[in-house]
Design an enzyme around this catalytic site. Structure first.
Site, PDB file in Angstrom:
ATOM      1  N   LYS A 111       0.839  -1.205   0.000  1.00 19.07           N
ATOM      2  CA  LYS A 111       0.000   0.000   0.000  1.00 19.07           C
ATOM      3  C   LYS A 111       0.874   1.256   0.000  1.00 19.07           C
ATOM      4  O   LYS A 111       0.539   2.243  -0.650  1.00 19.07           O
ATOM      5  CB  LYS A 111      -0.968  -0.007   1.188  1.00 19.07           C
ATOM      6  CG  LYS A 111      -2.070  -1.052   1.010  1.00 19.07           C
ATOM      7  CD  LYS A 111      -3.226  -0.872   1.967  1.00 19.07           C
ATOM      8  CE  LYS A 111      -4.384  -1.786   1.567  1.00 19.07           C
ATOM      9  NZ  LYS A 111      -5.454  -1.842   2.550  1.00 19.07           N
ATOM     10  N   LYS A 193      -4.629 -10.130  -6.063  1.00 20.35           N
ATOM     11  CA  LYS A 193      -5.762 -10.665  -5.302  1.00 20.35           C
ATOM     12  C   LYS A 193      -6.963  -9.751  -5.510  1.00 20.35           C
ATOM     13  O   LYS A 193      -6.794  -8.534  -5.719  1.00 20.35           O
ATOM     14  CB  LYS A 193      -5.341 -10.785  -3.837  1.00 20.35           C
ATOM     15  CG  LYS A 193      -6.016  -9.853  -2.915  1.00 20.35           C
ATOM     16  CD  LYS A 193      -5.679  -9.956  -1.469  1.00 20.35           C
ATOM     17  CE  LYS A 193      -6.028  -8.583  -0.909  1.00 20.35           C
ATOM     18  NZ  LYS A 193      -6.718  -8.504   0.322  1.00 20.35           N
ATOM     19  N   LYS A 196     -10.882  -4.591  -2.831  1.00 21.65           N
ATOM     20  CA  LYS A 196     -11.773  -3.431  -2.984  1.00 21.65           C
ATOM     21  C   LYS A 196     -11.035  -2.260  -3.603  1.00 21.65           C
ATOM     22  O   LYS A 196     -11.539  -1.595  -4.482  1.00 21.65           O
ATOM     23  CB  LYS A 196     -12.285  -2.995  -1.604  1.00 21.65           C
ATOM     24  CG  LYS A 196     -13.159  -3.984  -0.925  1.00 21.65           C
ATOM     25  CD  LYS A 196     -13.658  -3.372   0.381  1.00 21.65           C
ATOM     26  CE  LYS A 196     -13.758  -4.406   1.470  1.00 21.65           C
ATOM     27  NZ  LYS A 196     -12.515  -4.526   2.248  1.00 21.65           N
TER      28      LYS A 196
HETATM   29  N1  AQP Z   1      -9.154 -11.869  -2.619  1.00 23.16           N
HETATM   30  C1  AQP Z   1      -9.413 -12.395  -1.436  1.00 23.16           C
HETATM   31  N2  AQP Z   1      -9.454 -13.750  -1.301  1.00 23.16           N
HETATM   32  C2  AQP Z   1      -9.728 -14.310  -0.086  1.00 23.16           C
HETATM   33  N3  AQP Z   1      -9.985 -13.575   1.031  1.00 23.16           N
HETATM   34  C3  AQP Z   1      -9.968 -12.231   0.940  1.00 23.16           C
HETATM   35  N4  AQP Z   1     -10.177 -11.243   1.826  1.00 23.16           N
HETATM   36  C4  AQP Z   1     -10.029 -10.042   1.219  1.00 23.16           C
HETATM   37  N5  AQP Z   1      -9.722 -10.217  -0.081  1.00 23.16           N
HETATM   38  C5  AQP Z   1      -9.684 -11.572  -0.290  1.00 23.16           C
HETATM   39  C6  AQP Z   1     -10.517 -11.449   3.228  1.00 23.16           C
HETATM   40  O1  AQP Z   1     -11.665 -10.662   3.498  1.00 23.16           O
HETATM   41  C7  AQP Z   1     -11.604 -10.226   4.856  1.00 23.16           C
HETATM   42  C8  AQP Z   1     -11.900  -8.752   4.933  1.00 23.16           C
HETATM   43  O2  AQP Z   1     -10.870  -8.055   4.279  1.00 23.16           O
HETATM   44  P1  AQP Z   1     -10.669  -6.503   4.504  1.00 23.16           P
HETATM   45  O3  AQP Z   1     -11.625  -5.755   3.713  1.00 23.16           O
HETATM   46  O4  AQP Z   1     -10.703  -6.124   5.891  1.00 23.16           O
HETATM   47  O5  AQP Z   1      -9.193  -6.292   4.094  1.00 23.16           O
HETATM   48  P2  AQP Z   1      -8.461  -6.656   2.803  1.00 23.16           P
HETATM   49  O6  AQP Z   1      -7.904  -8.006   2.895  1.00 23.16           O
HETATM   50  O7  AQP Z   1      -7.463  -5.587   2.670  1.00 23.16           O
HETATM   51  O8  AQP Z   1      -9.600  -6.611   1.678  1.00 23.16           O
HETATM   52  P3  AQP Z   1      -9.526  -5.857   0.351  1.00 23.16           P
HETATM   53  O9  AQP Z   1     -10.740  -6.139  -0.421  1.00 23.16           O
HETATM   54  O10 AQP Z   1      -8.221  -6.157  -0.301  1.00 23.16           O
HETATM   55  O11 AQP Z   1      -9.621  -4.337   0.815  1.00 23.16           O
HETATM   56  P4  AQP Z   1      -8.658  -3.125   0.526  1.00 23.16           P
HETATM   57  O12 AQP Z   1      -8.487  -3.074  -0.975  1.00 23.16           O
HETATM   58  O13 AQP Z   1      -9.394  -1.936   1.060  1.00 23.16           O
HETATM   59  O14 AQP Z   1      -7.374  -3.379   1.246  1.00 23.16           O
HETATM   60  C9  AQP Z   1     -10.223 -10.577   5.384  1.00 23.16           C
HETATM   61  O15 AQP Z   1     -10.332 -11.719   6.207  1.00 23.16           O
HETATM   62  C10 AQP Z   1      -9.440 -10.910   4.153  1.00 23.16           C
HETATM   63  O16 AQP Z   1      -8.461 -11.885   4.412  1.00 23.16           O
END
Ligand code: AQP
Length: 331
Positions: A111, A193, A196
């Site tokens: 990030k 991966k 969001k």
């Molecule tokens: N691609 C993924 N595959 C499997 N698990 C995933 N998780 C997120 N993306 C995947 C799991 O979803 C939960 C919530 O995630 P989060 O929103 O708190 O954080 P993150 O992992 O950072 O999710 P994003 O979508 O990637 O958000 P941004 O882009 O804002 O950082 C967690 O348990 C995560 O493991």
């Protein structure tokens, strides 16, 4: 009953990566554990965001979780900033958190390189996550694979804090991960991966036409260039999604048609889109029903905050006493 904790950022729409990697498991665990689930808005502000959209996204995340099957009576479902003890415990933990390890966290490095100016908040993201989990003294954390490093960090914080302030018997447990089969869902770009903040997602609330618009250009087996080239399903990002959305006989047929070039990628995507729509439509409809009842959603959020606060206050009282603070008077 053993306790689990997990959180999700309201940094965008709830997507199928979140759902398959974590939220489906959250729903299933409600039968076996006391579950504490949190919309982590304090985490969401560690990356550039729009203040005007944060409240609506937070509420929408609560709606999404309820629609996905989180039961606010069996589980404690709440918003992180409504329980100020999260920020308080984070501060106490920063004093035992190893700086070098924070700087080496993969998610921080990923990030940080997308930003011109990196905040201390982004660096301390895993400390806040440790506080989230340990505030409820949770023993298990259902997460996707991307969070394993942060969870290991939480275990280390628990060990360090216990060794300094709980000499007689450990106060904090060292929580373990609960992974699903879908530990890492790739984005529609086939490169990173599903995330969001990367805009490579299919939302849990996407209507059928949006699902199709997103799937149609999605990356497939990179070696399959012409319609007549036989493909390798295992090298195709979307074949993985078939395994979660399509019935077993359809998955077998997809593989057969791909290997023999019987189908082109668009044919395969059509079947995936249909099966995704079938799976996601009930969730989308439940979410629409909840949006029409804002007072009910408000009550769920308030009820969750009350229940979470009761546990959080007790932990902070124990922690501050062990760390030697002057006890608070009632004000
Ligand atoms: N691609 C993924 N595959 C499997 N698990 C995933 N998780 C997120 N993306 C995947 C799991 O979803 C939960 C919530 O995630 P989060 O929103 O708190 O954080 P993150 O992992 O950072 O999710 P994003 O979508 O990637 O958000 P941004 O882009 O804002 O950082 C967690 O348990 C995560 O493991």
């Amino acid at each position: 009953m053993h306790r689990v904790f997990s959180g999700i950022q309201p940094s965008g729409e709830l997507h199928i990566g979140n759902w398959l990697g974590a939220v489906q498991n959250w729903v299933a665990l409600q039968d076996q554990y006391q579950c504490v689930y949190c919309v982590v808005d304090l985490h969401a502000i560690t990356f550039p965001y729009q203040p005007a959209a944060l409240a609506a996204r937070t509420r929408e995340m609560v709606v999404g979780l309820l629609a996905a099957g989180i039961d606010p009576e069996r589980s404690i479902l709440f918003v992180q900033s409504h329980v100020p003890e999260h920020a308080e415990l984070q501060w106490l933990f920063t004093t035992v958190a190893p700086l070098g390890e924070l700087e080496r966290m993969t998610q921080f490095k990923d990030k940080a390189q997308r930003l011109e100016s990196v905040s201390a908040g982004l660096l301390c993201y895993p400390v806040l996550q440790a506080a989230d989990i340990l505030l409820y003294r949770a023993e298990a954390v259902p997460v996707g694979e991307d969070q394993l490093q942060h969870l290991e960090f939480t275990r280390e914080i628990a060990r360090r804090w216990n060794s300094l302030f709980a000499l007689d018997a450990p106060y904090f447990p060292e929580p373990r991960a609960l992974l699903t089969k879908a530990r890492r869902i790739m984005g529609l770009d086939g490169q990173s991966k599903m995330s969001k903040s990367l805009g490579n997602t299919i939302g849990l609330n996407d209507p059928p036409e949006v699902i199709w618009e997103k799937l149609r250009p999605a990356k497939t087996d990179p070696k399959r260039v012409r319609r007549t080239d036989p493909g390798t399903p295992e090298d195709c990002n979307l074949y993985d999604l078939h395994r979660y959305f399509s019935p077993p006989d359809a998955v077998t047929n997809v593989a057969l048609q791909c290997r023999s070039a019987g189908w082109g990628c668009l044919d395969c995507k059509r079947v995936l889109a249909d099966n995704m729509v079938k799976t996601l439509t009930p969730i989308r409809e439940r979410a629409a029903g909840l949006r029409a009842e804002p007072a009910r959603v408000d009550e769920v959020i308030a009820h969750g905050a009350r229940r979470a606060s009761a546990i959080a206050r007790e932990t902070i009282a124990q922690v501050t006493a062990r760390m030697g603070f002057l006890p608070r008077q009632e004000v």
